[in-house]
Design an enzyme around this catalytic site. Sequence first.
Site, PDB file in Angstrom:
ATOM      1  N   HIS A 181       0.863  -1.568   0.120  1.00  0.00           N
ATOM      2  CA  HIS A 181       0.015  -0.271   0.019  1.00  0.00           C
ATOM      3  C   HIS A 181       0.980   1.119   0.061  1.00  0.00           C
ATOM      4  O   HIS A 181       0.653   2.362  -0.139  1.00  0.00           O
ATOM      5  CB  HIS A 181      -1.429  -0.662   0.740  1.00  0.00           C
ATOM      6  CG  HIS A 181      -1.295  -0.967   1.121  1.00  0.00           C
ATOM      7  ND1 HIS A 181      -1.915  -1.703   1.112  1.00  0.00           N
ATOM      8  CD2 HIS A 181      -3.462  -1.307  -0.020  1.00  0.00           C
ATOM      9  CE1 HIS A 181      -3.273  -2.513   1.279  1.00  0.00           C
ATOM     10  NE2 HIS A 181      -3.610  -2.055   0.096  1.00  0.00           N
ATOM     11  N   GLU A 197     -12.143 -10.272  -4.996  1.00  0.00           N
ATOM     12  CA  GLU A 197     -10.632  -9.690  -4.337  1.00  0.00           C
ATOM     13  C   GLU A 197     -10.210 -11.496  -4.055  1.00  0.00           C
ATOM     14  O   GLU A 197      -8.500 -11.619  -3.410  1.00  0.00           O
ATOM     15  CB  GLU A 197     -10.197  -9.229  -4.304  1.00  0.00           C
ATOM     16  CG  GLU A 197     -11.039  -8.191  -2.641  1.00  0.00           C
ATOM     17  CD  GLU A 197     -10.286  -7.705  -2.095  1.00  0.00           C
ATOM     18  OE1 GLU A 197      -9.905  -6.871  -2.465  1.00  0.00           O
ATOM     19  OE2 GLU A 197     -10.969  -6.653  -0.597  1.00  0.00           O
ATOM     20  N   ASP A 224      -5.506  -7.757  -4.288  1.00  0.00           N
ATOM     21  CA  ASP A 224      -5.409  -9.174  -3.230  1.00  0.00           C
ATOM     22  C   ASP A 224      -5.616 -10.603  -4.037  1.00  0.00           C
ATOM     23  O   ASP A 224      -5.363 -11.405  -4.230  1.00  0.00           O
ATOM     24  CB  ASP A 224      -6.282  -8.905  -2.510  1.00  0.00           C
ATOM     25  CG  ASP A 224      -6.107  -7.981  -1.348  1.00  0.00           C
ATOM     26  OD1 ASP A 224      -4.667  -8.352  -1.158  1.00  0.00           O
ATOM     27  OD2 ASP A 224      -6.221  -6.900  -1.191  1.00  0.00           O
ATOM     28  N   CYS A 258     -10.578  -2.339 -10.067  1.00  0.00           N
ATOM     29  CA  CYS A 258      -9.731  -0.965  -9.396  1.00  0.00           C
ATOM     30  C   CYS A 258      -8.809  -1.584  -8.631  1.00  0.00           C
ATOM     31  O   CYS A 258      -7.989  -0.605  -8.069  1.00  0.00           O
ATOM     32  CB  CYS A 258     -10.810  -0.367  -7.700  1.00  0.00           C
ATOM     33  SG  CYS A 258     -10.796  -1.822  -6.611  1.00  0.00           S
TER      34      CYS A 258
HETATM   35  C1  PEP Z   1      -6.593  -4.592  -4.580  1.00  0.00           C
HETATM   36  O1  PEP Z   1      -6.441  -6.051  -3.226  1.00  0.00           O
HETATM   37  O2  PEP Z   1      -6.494  -4.638  -5.824  1.00  0.00           O
HETATM   38  C2  PEP Z   1      -7.689  -3.354  -4.213  1.00  0.00           C
HETATM   39  C3  PEP Z   1      -8.145  -2.258  -4.915  1.00  0.00           C
HETATM   40  O3  PEP Z   1      -7.658  -3.435  -2.045  1.00  0.00           O
HETATM   41  P1  PEP Z   1      -6.519  -3.047  -1.957  1.00  0.00           P
HETATM   42  O4  PEP Z   1      -5.154  -2.889  -2.792  1.00  0.00           O
HETATM   43  O5  PEP Z   1      -6.053  -1.693  -1.026  1.00  0.00           O
HETATM   44  O6  PEP Z   1      -6.127  -3.990  -1.105  1.00  0.00           O
HETATM   45 MG    MG Z   2      -6.984  -5.590  -1.333  1.00  0.00          MG
END
Ligand code: PEP
Ligand code: MG
Length: 538
Positions: free
Chosen positions: A188, A427, A451, A498
């Site tokens: 992140h 995910e 994920d 996303c």
């Molecule tokens: C993902 O897992 O692709 C997602 C958009 O959520 P995060 O990256 O915050 O886990």
């Molecule tokens: Mg995620």
Amino acid sequence: METYTGKSIFKGIAIGKVLFYQKGEQVVKRVKVQDTAAEISRYEAAREEALRQLNVLYEKALKEVGETNAAVFEVHAMMIEDDDYVDSIRNIIETQQVNAEFAVATTGDNFSRMFTEMDDEYFKARAADVKDISERLVNILSGRTDGQGDLEEPVIIVADDLAPSETVQMDKDKLLAFVTRYGSANSHTAILARTMNIPALIGTDISESWNGKLAVVDGYTGLIYVEPDEETLKELKRRQEEDLHARELLEQLKGKEDITPGGRSIRLYANIGGVKDVANVLANDAAGIGLFRSEFLYLEAEDYPDEESQFQAYKTVAENMAGKKVIVRTLDIGADKQAEYFGLDHEENPAMGYRAIRICLDRKEIFRTQLRALLRASAFGNIGIMYPMIISVDEVRKIKEIVEEIKKDLNEKGIPYGNVEQGIMIETPAAVMISDMLAEEVDFFSIGTNDLTQYTLAIDRQNMKLDNIYDAHHPAVLRMIRMTIENGHKHGCWVGICGELGADMTLTKTFLEMGIDELSVSPSFVLPIRKLIREMEL
Ligand code: PEP
Ligand code: MG
């Protein structure tokens, strides 16, 4: 000039001074002192400085995030002057004849343990505060900076590693680039760098000796030049200007539709981590927000954000987006996103552990507070809500029941709310495999490829040793995406992506061919993808 190589996670060129970032948590050495009176004076001077810093932070927070959120700095100022806390530090210096840093750290540990063991939730939460003020004092005493001091000019942050909670608290206007020794491309912190639109390198052999020196980070080649020679500096300045020029050309695409020459249109949305990122979304002309990672509101705070402060945040985003879609993902805490006040236990497998919707369905008060804030804010714009880490129909039904209860309560109290679309993140492989069933329950799917790749390939996205085999292009991942889109469409859901793969321009055409309805990407990718779509043979 010295040159080092790292792995680039966001392109761009940054030129500026290095600030070597020290972790808040540091080993404090116990040093015997003769002159305890001098040590106490050092401590008292540090306390004055801490109070000054807290006052500056309070004023800044008051302007930027409002009184409720700023109040934490007032609490810290009070705690730093608390008689018991002060007496304990003085007493340790005098009786043990030790340095002030050690006395402060020991007192901080003792008080924090005492608070943690109390039954009262309010006092439990103060454990993190007392640790925080003690770290501030130790930083001042040892002349270290926590990376968020009163920076005069923007800097390149160099660090061993950065946690999302640290990154999100940094003043974004003062950041030119990140360079770290550790960290993975899918973490992140990497995602935040992309959202902030700043070059970032990981896996770099950094050194504290760079502190204060001029450096250039080249996110195209993955190089950092420390004390660059004149020729290098000139060349990189020229390339930085070229970058700017390319950006200006993209500006011409603002206001244009996201449609291929053959007439296939798509919704191009942006991902954000907080209210401040909205300016970037508007500047890049995204058609909406496809992922607001609401957990960053929790990571920025020192305690659970209350309904009112969350309501204000969601309302501000909804109003600023002026009727365009704003999809807020409910709290996705856990794994690499940790806030101390949640008191989450250490786990061997946090990515597969107690996180995200699992926490929300277990600690329902936290969830209800967020949902109430979201529903209330939906009266001020076009808000959608989506839920992370879903693995079963049962989870979705439980969530919907809670939402209905809250709506009923709002109705009874005459509090307005809008027509909110509800969706889930896809995910987990489980969610993909039952996407036909899940689609019957919700309005939309948003595929979290970060994920989904991790769980499909059984590769920890945080493990930098596995970065080279973390392959989001793996046919298993691409088949999962296709299956989700097909099942979603068959059962009445629109489907978006996303995760970071949504911005992978080598796949844009494939996604369009698969029938994707929306792509939500870091704001700075919106215009380059628009350009690609508008020139695509499709
Ligand atoms: C993902 O897992 O692709 C997602 C958009 O959520 P995060 O990256 O915050 O886990
Ligand atoms: Mg995620």
